[in-house]
Scaffold this motif. Structure first.
Motif, mmCIF file in Angstrom:
data_model
loop_
_atom_site.group_PDB
_atom_site.id
_atom_site.type_symbol
_atom_site.label_atom_id
_atom_site.label_comp_id
_atom_site.label_asym_id
_atom_site.label_seq_id
_atom_site.Cartn_x
_atom_site.Cartn_y
_atom_site.Cartn_z
ATOM 1 N N LYS A 56 67.181 60.738 -19.883
ATOM 2 C CA LYS A 56 67.918 61.864 -19.317
ATOM 3 C C LYS A 56 67.069 63.111 -19.485
ATOM 4 C CE LYS A 56 72.365 64.195 -19.264
ATOM 5 N NZ LYS A 56 73.730 64.274 -19.852
ATOM 6 N N GLN A 58 77.106 66.135 -25.325
ATOM 7 C CA GLN A 58 75.782 66.006 -24.715
ATOM 8 C C GLN A 58 75.441 67.240 -23.883
ATOM 9 O OE1 GLN A 58 75.818 62.358 -22.485
ATOM 10 N NE2 GLN A 58 75.658 61.037 -24.324
ATOM 11 N N ASN A 103 80.417 63.316 -23.475
ATOM 12 C CA ASN A 103 79.729 64.056 -22.419
ATOM 13 C C ASN A 103 79.694 65.547 -22.733
ATOM 14 O OD1 ASN A 103 79.242 61.745 -20.932
ATOM 15 N ND2 ASN A 103 81.191 61.912 -19.807
ATOM 16 N N ASP A 140 65.166 62.194 -23.207
ATOM 17 C CA ASP A 140 65.594 61.474 -24.400
ATOM 18 C C ASP A 140 65.309 59.992 -24.216
ATOM 19 O OD1 ASP A 140 67.490 60.520 -22.650
ATOM 20 O OD2 ASP A 140 69.152 61.698 -23.493
ATOM 21 N N LEU A 194 71.669 63.670 -29.460
ATOM 22 C CA LEU A 194 71.912 63.156 -28.115
ATOM 23 C C LEU A 194 71.898 61.631 -28.087
ATOM 24 C CD1 LEU A 194 69.768 65.639 -25.983
ATOM 25 C CD2 LEU A 194 72.270 65.397 -25.931
ATOM 26 N N SER A 195 71.072 61.040 -28.917
ATOM 27 C CA SER A 195 71.000 59.573 -28.916
ATOM 28 C C SER A 195 72.164 58.930 -29.674
ATOM 29 C CB SER A 195 69.673 59.135 -29.552
ATOM 30 O OG SER A 195 69.614 59.530 -30.908
ATOM 31 N N THR A 247 75.476 60.404 -29.884
ATOM 32 C CA THR A 247 76.813 60.799 -29.411
ATOM 33 C C THR A 247 77.091 60.191 -28.042
ATOM 34 O OG1 THR A 247 78.292 62.656 -28.933
ATOM 35 C CG2 THR A 247 75.970 62.912 -28.334
ATOM 36 N N GLY A 290 72.459 69.667 -24.872
ATOM 37 C CA GLY A 290 71.420 69.821 -23.852
ATOM 38 C C GLY A 290 71.130 71.286 -23.584
#
Length: 596
Positions: free
Chosen positions: A134, A102, A99, A130, A93-94, A96, A106
Motif C-alpha cells: 500500500k 490505517q 481502516n 508497506d 500499519l502491518s 492493525t 498513513g
C-alpha cells in the motif's frame, strides 16, 4: 637508386655557384618553413589537447556535482528507512486491521515524510510502501506508480538487502529513483517493514549545470550501467550507443554522428556505474583554430616565395666577386706566380669578397717569398742529413767484423769462440734486418736458440733451456723479437738472482681465437706489489724499462687492445709471461701490417 643519386650529385656539383646558392637558399628557407610550421602545428596540437583536457575536467566537475546531489538523495533514503517514526508507523500499519487507524497512521507517515525532506527541490516525491504494497507518498509531484514500475522498485530494493539501489527512468516516470528496503532495526530483527523510493528529478539537477551548453549547441547525456539513457538535454540523441565510443581511455575523442563531426568528452562516475557524456559540434569548438591554422600556412607560403625572389636578386652581389677571383686563380694556374691584376678593372668592395681579392694578392706575394726561403732551407737540410749519415756507425761493419772473428776462431781451433761469434752474428743480423715486422715462430725460436748458445757458454750447467712447440705452430707469424727479450729477462732476473739451476721453458698452446706463447722460469719470482705495478704500468723498471713495455705496445698496435702480455708470478715459485696473439691466417697478418 645509387646511380640516380650519383647523377643528381654530379649534376649539382657541375652547376654554377649562382645556381647552387639559389638552391641552397631555397633549401634553407624550406627547412626553416617546415620547422616553423611543425612547431606551430605542435603548438596547435598542444592547444587542442588543452581544450580536450579542460573539457574533460569540466565534465568531471559536473559529474562530481551530480554525484554529490545523488549521494544526498541516498542519505535521504537512508534517513527515511532508519527513522524511528517511519518504522513505528509501518509496524502499526502491518499490525492493525482498522481502516480508520490505517488512514490516520498513513497521514502521520506522509507528514513525517514531508518533514524529513519530501519538499526538497530535486525530489518530486517520496514513495513508501508497506508490506502489503500500500502506497504512502508525499512530495511536490506525487504519482501512483504503475504495477511494473512498482515491481522493478521492489526487486531493486530487495537486491541490495537494505542497501540503496538506483533504477533508471521508464516510459511513465522520467525520474530516477533511489530505492531501499525498510527493515526493523530497533530490536535488531531486521524484519522487512516496507520499501522506500526517492523519486529524483534528474532534469532539475542537470538544468543548473547545462544552462550555458544550449548557447554552444552542446548536448549533455547520462547513461546507466545498462547503457540506457537517463538524461539528454536535447531530443534526437536516443540512438547514441556509448559502447561505440568508449574504446579508448583518454576521456575524449572526435567522432562522427549523423554525418557531422563532434567532440565527445566522457567520464565514468566514481560512485554510480553511470556514464556522463558531453557532445559538442567540432566546428563550433575549433572554428577559430582552423582559421588561424589556414592563415598561418598561407602567410608562410607567401613569405617563402618572397624570400626566394629576394635571395635570387642578392645572390649576384656575392657570386660576382667570387667569379672574378676564380679568373685570377686560373691565371695563376698558368704559372704566372708574379701575379698582378691585368684585365681586372672591376672596382672591388670593402666587404669579405673584396678582402678575399686583397688577401689573394698578398698571399701570392708571400708564396713567392716562401718558395725562395724553402729552397734555401731544403739545401741546408740535405747537407745536414748527409753529414748525419756519415757520422753514424754502420752496423754492417760490426757484423762483418764478427764474421772475421768467427773464421779466425775456426782456423785457430777455438770452437767455443767460433760458436759464440756465429750466434752473436746471427742475432745481430736478425736485429738489423728491419724489412719484415712479422716473422714465423720458427725464425724467432732460431734467434732464441742462438741467444741461448751464447748464454750457455757463460752459465754452463746453471742454465737449462727447454721448449715444447708443435710443428703446426712453427709457421705462425708473430712480431719480431718478442720471445728473445723475455728469455733474456728470465736469465737476468731469474738465473742471476738465484743460486742453483735456472730452468727456462718455452711452450705454445692455442684456443679457438688465440695463440698463447709462454716463457716460464723457476726463478725467485716477483713480489705481489711490484707485479701489480708492472701490470698497471706504474713502476720504475730495474733495467732499461723498454723490454716488456715495448713488446706489449707492439702487440697491441698490431692486433688490438685485447692482445698483449700476461704476467703470473709467485715468490719462490718463478714467473710465467704469456704472449697472447690472435689466431689468424697469414694474409690477415700481412694486410694488417701493410695497413700500418
Amino acid at each position: 637508386m645509387n646511380s640516380i643519386f650519383r647523377k643528381i650529385r654530379t649534376y649539382y656539383l657541375n652547376l654554377r655557384l649562382k645556381h647552387k646558392m639559389v638552391i641552397l637558399t631555397s633549401l634553407v628557407l624550406l627547412a626553416f618553413s617546415i620547422g616553423g610550421l611543425s612547431i606551430l602545428q605542435y603548438a596547435f596540437h598542444l592547444y587542442n589537447k588543452e581544450i580536450y583536457r579542460q573539457s574533460a575536467q569540466a565534465l568531471q566537475v559536473s559529474t562530481n556535482s551530480v554525484e554529490a546531489e545523488l549521494k544526498k538523495m541516498e542519505r535521504l533514503s537512508y534517513q527515511i528507512s532508519t527513522d524511528t517514526y517511519v518504522q513505528s508507523y509501518l509496524q502499526e500499519l502491518s499490525s492493525t486491521d482498522s481502516n480508520y487507524d490505517q488512514f490516520m497512521i498513513g497521514n502521520e507517515l506522509r507528514k513525517r515524510l514531508l518533514h524529513i525532506g519530501a519538499l526538497n527541490k530535486y525530489v518530486q516525491s517520496i514513495q513508501v510502501y508497506d508490506v502489503f504494497n500500500k502506497e504512502y507518498s508525499s512530495g511536490n509531484f506525487m504519482m501512483n506508480l504503475a504495477e511494473e514500475r512498482l515491481q522493478t522498485m521492489k526487486d531493486a530494493a530487495q537486491e541490495k538487502e537494505g542497501g540503496v539501489n538506483w533504477i533508471s527512468p521508464s516510459e511513465n516516470d522520467e525520474t530516477v529513483m533511489a530505492v531501499r528496503d525498510i527493515r526493523e532495526y530497533m530490536d535488531f530483527s531486521f524484519e522487512r517493514l516496507g520499501t522506500v523510493g526517492v523519486r529524483v528529478d534528474i532534469h532539475e539537477i542537470m538544468n543548473e549545470l547545462t544552462n550555458n551548453l544550449e548557447e554552444q549547441e552542446t548536448n549533455f547525456l547520462i547513461f546507466d550501467q545498462d547503457q540506457q539513457q537517463i538524461f539528454a538535454n536535447e531530443n534526437g540523441l536516443n540512438t547514441i550507443n556509448p559502447t561505440e565510443y568508449l574504446a579508448n581511455q583518454q576521456g575524449y575523442q572526435i567522432i562522427k554522428y549523423n554525418g557531422d563531426r563532434y567532440f565527445l568528452t566522457y567520464s565514468e562516475a566514481n560512485h554510480l556505474d553511470w556514464t556522463y557524456m558531453i557532445l559538442t559540434p567540432y566546428n563550433n569548438l575549433f572554428a577559430v583554430i582552423t582559421k588561424a591554422r589556414t592563415a598561418v600556412f598561407l602567410t608562410y607560403f607567401t613569405l617563402f616565395l618572397l624570400m626566394i625572389f629576394l635571395g635570387t636578386k642578392f645572390t649576384g652581389t656575392i657570386v660576382n666577386p667570387i667569379e672574378s677571383l676564380n679568373k685570377k686563380m686560373k691565371k695563376v694556374q698558368t704559372g704566372d706566380l708574379d701575379y698582378y691584376d691585368v684585365g681586372m678593372e672591376t672596382q672591388m668592395s670593402k666587404d669579405e669578397a673584396g678582402q678575399m681579392h686583397e688577401n689573394f694578392k698578398k698571399m701570392m706575394n708571400q708564396i713567392n717569398f716562401l718558395i725562395g726561403e724553402n729552397y734555401k732551407k731544403q739545401l741546408l737540410i740535405k747537407e745536414s742529413e748527409f753529414k748525419t749519415l756519415q757520422a753514424q756507425v754502420n752496423p754492417h761493419f760490426l757484423y762483418n767484423t764478427l764474421e772475421s772473428i768467427n773464421w779466425s776462431a775456426k782456423i785457430a781451433g777455438e770452437k767455443k769462440i767460433s760458436q759464440m761469434a756465429e750466434s752473436l752474428g746471427f742475432v745481430l743480423r736478425a736485429s738489423i734486418n728491419m724489412k719484415d715486422m712479422l716473422i714465423s715462430l720458427n725464425e724467432e725460436i732460431s734467434i732464441v736458440d742462438h741467444y741461448i748458445t751464447i748464454q750457455s757458454y757463460r752459465f754452463e750447467e746453471r742454465l737449462q733451456f727447454t721448449k715444447n712447440i708443435a710443428d703446426a705452430h712453427l709457421t705462425t707469424l708473430i712480431p719480431k723479437f718478442i720471445i728473445q727479450p723475455l728469455v733474456e729477462n728470465a736469465i737476468r732476473y731469474g738465473l742471476q738472482e738465484m743460486i742453483g739451476v735456472c730452468k727456462i721453458h718455452v711452450s705454445v698452446s692455442e684456443t679457438e681465437e688465440t695463440v698463447i706463447i709462454c716463457v716460464a722460469d723457476n726463478g725467485p719470482g716477483i713480489e705481489t706489489e711490484y707485479l701489480e705495478k708492472i701490470i698497471s704500468g706504474n713502476y720504475q723498471p730495474k733495467g732499461t724499462g723498454i723490454g716488456l713495455r715495448n713488446i706489449n705496445e707492439r702487440i697491441k698496435l698490431l692486433f688490438g687492445e685485447k692482445y698483449g702480455l700476461k704476467i703470473d708470478s709467485e715468490i719462490g715459485k718463478g714467473t710465467t709471461v704469456s704472449i697472447i696473439l690472435p689466431k689468424e691466417e697469414k694474409n690477415s697478418y700481412v694486410q694488417g701490417v701493410v695497413s700500418r
